[in-house]
Write a protein that holds these residues in place. Structure first.
Motif, PDB file in Angstrom:
ATOM      1  N   GLY A  15       1.091   8.098  12.561  1.00  0.00           N
ATOM      2  CA  GLY A  15       1.345   6.719  12.968  1.00  0.00           C
ATOM      3  C   GLY A  15       0.596   5.725  12.113  1.00  0.00           C
ATOM      4  O   GLY A  15       1.138   4.686  11.728  1.00  0.00           O
ATOM      5  N   LEU A  16      -0.668   6.043  11.810  1.00  0.00           N
ATOM      6  CA  LEU A  16      -1.440   5.170  10.917  1.00  0.00           C
ATOM      7  C   LEU A  16      -0.752   5.061   9.556  1.00  0.00           C
ATOM      8  O   LEU A  16      -0.609   3.962   9.005  1.00  0.00           O
ATOM      9  N   ALA A  18       2.440   5.592   8.905  1.00  0.00           N
ATOM     10  CA  ALA A  18       3.712   4.876   9.072  1.00  0.00           C
ATOM     11  C   ALA A  18       3.482   3.377   9.189  1.00  0.00           C
ATOM     12  O   ALA A  18       4.262   2.576   8.656  1.00  0.00           O
ATOM     13  N   GLY A  19       2.416   2.977   9.869  1.00  0.00           N
ATOM     14  CA  GLY A  19       2.111   1.553  10.002  1.00  0.00           C
ATOM     15  C   GLY A  19       1.755   0.919   8.672  1.00  0.00           C
ATOM     16  O   GLY A  19       2.223  -0.173   8.346  1.00  0.00           O
ATOM     17  N   ILE A  20       0.928   1.610   7.903  1.00  0.00           N
ATOM     18  CA  ILE A  20       0.558   1.109   6.572  1.00  0.00           C
ATOM     19  C   ILE A  20       1.797   1.022   5.690  1.00  0.00           C
ATOM     20  O   ILE A  20       2.050   0.008   5.038  1.00  0.00           O
ATOM     21  N   LEU A  21       2.571   2.105   5.661  1.00  0.00           N
ATOM     22  CA  LEU A  21       3.783   2.128   4.838  1.00  0.00           C
ATOM     23  C   LEU A  21       4.761   1.029   5.254  1.00  0.00           C
ATOM     24  O   LEU A  21       5.310   0.319   4.400  1.00  0.00           O
ATOM     25  N   SER A  22       4.946   0.869   6.544  1.00  0.00           N
ATOM     26  CA  SER A  22       5.876  -0.145   7.032  1.00  0.00           C
ATOM     27  C   SER A  22       5.451  -1.547   6.604  1.00  0.00           C
ATOM     28  O   SER A  22       6.269  -2.352   6.166  1.00  0.00           O
ATOM     29  N   PHE A  66       1.301   8.239  18.105  1.00  0.00           N
ATOM     30  CA  PHE A  66       2.042   7.780  16.934  1.00  0.00           C
ATOM     31  C   PHE A  66       2.237   6.261  16.991  1.00  0.00           C
ATOM     32  O   PHE A  66       1.957   5.547  16.019  1.00  0.00           O
ATOM     33  N   CYS A  67       2.715   5.771  18.124  1.00  0.00           N
ATOM     34  CA  CYS A  67       3.005   4.334  18.255  1.00  0.00           C
ATOM     35  C   CYS A  67       1.740   3.488  18.159  1.00  0.00           C
ATOM     36  O   CYS A  67       1.736   2.457  17.470  1.00  0.00           O
ATOM     37  N   TYR A  74      -0.420  -1.229  11.123  1.00  0.00           N
ATOM     38  CA  TYR A  74       0.469  -2.297  10.667  1.00  0.00           C
ATOM     39  C   TYR A  74      -0.233  -3.650  10.757  1.00  0.00           C
ATOM     40  O   TYR A  74      -0.270  -4.416   9.790  1.00  0.00           O
ATOM     41  N   TYR A  75      -0.812  -3.951  11.927  1.00  0.00           N
ATOM     42  CA  TYR A  75      -1.417  -5.261  12.105  1.00  0.00           C
ATOM     43  C   TYR A  75      -2.769  -5.380  11.406  1.00  0.00           C
ATOM     44  O   TYR A  75      -3.168  -6.485  11.019  1.00  0.00           O
ATOM     45  N   ALA A  76      -3.451  -4.273  11.193  1.00  0.00           N
ATOM     46  CA  ALA A  76      -4.682  -4.321  10.387  1.00  0.00           C
ATOM     47  C   ALA A  76      -4.342  -4.669   8.938  1.00  0.00           C
ATOM     48  O   ALA A  76      -4.999  -5.522   8.329  1.00  0.00           O
ATOM     49  N   VAL A  77      -3.319  -4.029   8.395  1.00  0.00           N
ATOM     50  CA  VAL A  77      -2.900  -4.331   7.026  1.00  0.00           C
ATOM     51  C   VAL A  77      -2.364  -5.763   6.952  1.00  0.00           C
ATOM     52  O   VAL A  77      -2.628  -6.485   5.984  1.00  0.00           O
TER      53      VAL A  77
END
Length: 168
Positions: A15-16, A18-22, A66-67, A74-77
């Motif tokens: 999940g981490l 996926a969030g960064i990639l997204s 995962f979520c 996502y929000y950290a990036v």
């Protein structure tokens, strides 16, 4: 090997990632960023994690981890890159993530035989398809691919032949 990956810690790490990639796709690409901003993609990923998990409890824990990992990264990036994001999106995605354990358990049960699992399968595909239209205004070609994958894995793939016999 697959069962070892379908545990909360590897799912948190996935999940981490996926969030960064997204978030990076949002910044650096238009089409891929748009695709990974759609709810249908996350429904597909959550459904796959769920139906390949050993038991409903594990499906719930895996999808929640995962979520939450995806949202945190996502929000950290986004904050690190001084990205623009709306508070209502954060609240909406957080509510979705917190509801995900129940949804994951239902998705896991959809692989059983019978009327209720059949209704669950149809419901998952319907919600995915409707999310594209209701939340984002239209149905695109990649929505057909995403929903086609959902249909394949929910209706045709032999995922949980012995659903209900797994151990936590």
């Amino acid at each position: 090997m697959g069962r070892k990956l379908l545990n909360p810690l590897p799912m948190l790490i996935a999940g981490l990632g996926a969030g960064i990639l997204s978030r990076l796709l949002d910044i650096h690409t238009q089409n891929l960023g748009e695709i990974f901003s759609q709810l249908a993609v996350w429904i597909l990923l959550g459904t796959l994690i769920s139906i390949y998990s050993a038991v409903p409890k594990r499906a719930a824990a895996n999808v929640l981890c995962f979520c939450l990992g995806m949202l945190a990264a996502y929000y950290a990036v986004a904050a690190l890159t001084r990205g623009v994001y709306d508070r209502s999106f954060i609240i909406g995605w957080t509510v979705f993530a917190l509801c995900s354990p129940v949804l994951a358990s239902l998705a896991w049960m959809s692989k059983r035989k019978g009327l209720l699992p059949g209704i669950l399968r149809v419901g998952i595909v319907t919600v995915s398809a409707l999310s594209s239209v209701l939340l984002f205004g239209r149905f695109r070609i990649y929505d057909l691919l995403i929903d086609g994958c959902l249909i394949y894995f929910l209706f045709f793939a032999d995922v949980h032949r012995d659903a209900g016999r797994g151990r936590s």
